[in-house]
Every structure is written in C-alpha cells, then in structure tokens.
Design a protein around this motif. Structure first.
Motif, PDB file in Angstrom:
ATOM      1  N   TYR A   1       0.738  -1.155  -0.139  1.00  0.00           N
ATOM      2  CA  TYR A   1       0.072  -0.088  -0.027  1.00  0.00           C
ATOM      3  C   TYR A   1       1.043   1.272   0.096  1.00  0.00           C
ATOM      4  O   TYR A   1       1.754   1.360   0.776  1.00  0.00           O
ATOM      5  N   VAL A   2       0.641   2.215  -1.048  1.00  0.00           N
ATOM      6  CA  VAL A   2       1.526   3.519  -1.019  1.00  0.00           C
ATOM      7  C   VAL A   2       0.446   4.663  -0.854  1.00  0.00           C
ATOM      8  O   VAL A   2      -0.342   4.753  -1.600  1.00  0.00           O
ATOM      9  N   LEU A   3       0.833   5.434   0.198  1.00  0.00           N
ATOM     10  CA  LEU A   3       0.070   6.482   0.624  1.00  0.00           C
ATOM     11  C   LEU A   3       0.446   7.503  -0.009  1.00  0.00           C
ATOM     12  O   LEU A   3       1.709   7.539  -0.492  1.00  0.00           O
ATOM     13  N   ARG A   4      -0.244   8.613  -0.456  1.00  0.00           N
ATOM     14  CA  ARG A   4       0.481   9.883  -1.028  1.00  0.00           C
ATOM     15  C   ARG A   4       1.248  10.751  -0.201  1.00  0.00           C
ATOM     16  O   ARG A   4       2.444  11.100  -0.744  1.00  0.00           O
ATOM     17  N   ILE A   5       1.348  10.556   1.097  1.00  0.00           N
ATOM     18  CA  ILE A   5       2.455  11.363   1.907  1.00  0.00           C
ATOM     19  C   ILE A   5       3.598  10.356   1.774  1.00  0.00           C
ATOM     20  O   ILE A   5       4.740  11.066   1.588  1.00  0.00           O
ATOM     21  N   GLU A   6       3.617   9.027   1.588  1.00  0.00           N
ATOM     22  CA  GLU A   6       4.915   8.208   1.259  1.00  0.00           C
ATOM     23  C   GLU A   6       5.836   8.658   0.213  1.00  0.00           C
ATOM     24  O   GLU A   6       6.824   8.620   0.033  1.00  0.00           O
ATOM     25  N   LEU A   7       4.700   8.970  -0.843  1.00  0.00           N
ATOM     26  CA  LEU A   7       5.479   9.403  -2.182  1.00  0.00           C
ATOM     27  C   LEU A   7       6.095  10.702  -2.120  1.00  0.00           C
ATOM     28  O   LEU A   7       7.104  11.033  -2.655  1.00  0.00           O
ATOM     29  N   ILE A   8       5.687  11.567  -1.282  1.00  0.00           N
ATOM     30  CA  ILE A   8       6.302  13.015  -1.080  1.00  0.00           C
ATOM     31  C   ILE A   8       7.575  12.632   0.084  1.00  0.00           C
ATOM     32  O   ILE A   8       8.671  13.190  -0.547  1.00  0.00           O
TER      33      ILE A   8
END
Length: 149
Positions: free
Chosen positions: A112-119
């Motif tokens: 699971y990849v969250l948007r905050i992790e992308l940042i």
C-alpha cells in the motif's frame, strides 16, 4: 580537518566539498524523520489495511535494513569527504544504490502506497541524487589532486 590536503607554496588547500557535507548532514536529520514517519505510516497501514501473506514481515525487514544501510552510507560519505579519501566516497556512492532500491520499493512496489509516502520518498531520492552528483565531483577533485602529488 582534511586528511590529505594539497599543499602549494606553503599553503594548504582543502579539497573537501562543502555542499556535499551540508547535504550529508541535512540528509542525516531528514532520514531520521523520514524513517520515523515511515514506521508510523507502516503501523497505521498494518492496523487498518489487510496485508496479504508475508508482505507485512518483508516490508518491516526492508524498513529496518534501509535504516542500517543509510547510516553506514552517511557515515562513509562524511568520513570520505572530510578526510578526502576516494575509497570512502566511492563505497558511499555504491551503498547509495541499495538505498535507491529500497526507496524505489517504497515508492512503487510496496503493498500500500500512501500519497504522503510518495512525497517523503521523493525528497529522500532528491537527497540521494544531489549527494551522488556532488560526491562524483568530489571524487574527481580528489583524484586530480592525487595526480599532482
């Protein structure tokens, strides 16, 4: 501060890269916050989302390995820059490839990849990119200085 500074006409020239040293220092602090944030996000995802099979354990191991590898990479990078040793900077750049792989895993392939992790991961990748650029420049500078001795 520098181990093998070049001496010209009685003056010592320091070849260490200040931008590289600043990036390594800031990345040390950022990575600590990044790792804590990833750990908290990992706990958040583990409690709310169903993890298939052994993905939970694999991603936990990756997060732990990433912390150890990044610590060694930053240590060797700082040491290599301050002592002007090509081998330490080279090993630091090589270890950076492992950190890059772990970062890409967190960015693209984890369960699971969250948007905050992308940042968070994008900022870490930017640090890796600029440290690699300045590290290569420092290696070239150190190698040229060695050829003049």
């Amino acid at each position: 501060m520098a181990g093998d500074s070049v001496s010209t006409r009685g003056k010592t020239v320091v070849l260490s890269s200040l931008p590289l040293q600043i990036l390594l220092y800031l990345n040390g602090w950022y990575f600590a916050l990044f790792w804590i944030g990833e750990l908290l996000l990992f706990i958040y995802k583990a409690t709310l989302l169903p993890y298939p099979g052994a993905n939970f354990a694999a991603e936990a191991v990756i997060l732990i390995f990433m912390a150890g590898i990044e610590y060694v990479r930053l240590f060797l990078g700082k040491k290599g820059n301050l002592t002007e040793k090509i081998i330490h900077l080279g090993v630091s750049l090589g270890i950076g490839l492992a950190t890059l792989f772990f970062g890409l895993y967190l960015f693209l392939w984890q369960t699971y990849v969250l948007r905050i992790e992308l940042i968070l991961v994008a900022i870490e990748m930017a640090f890796l990119f600029f440290e690699a650029i300045f590290g290569l420049i420092a290696i070239i500078t150190f190698a040229r200085a060695e050829s003049f001795r």
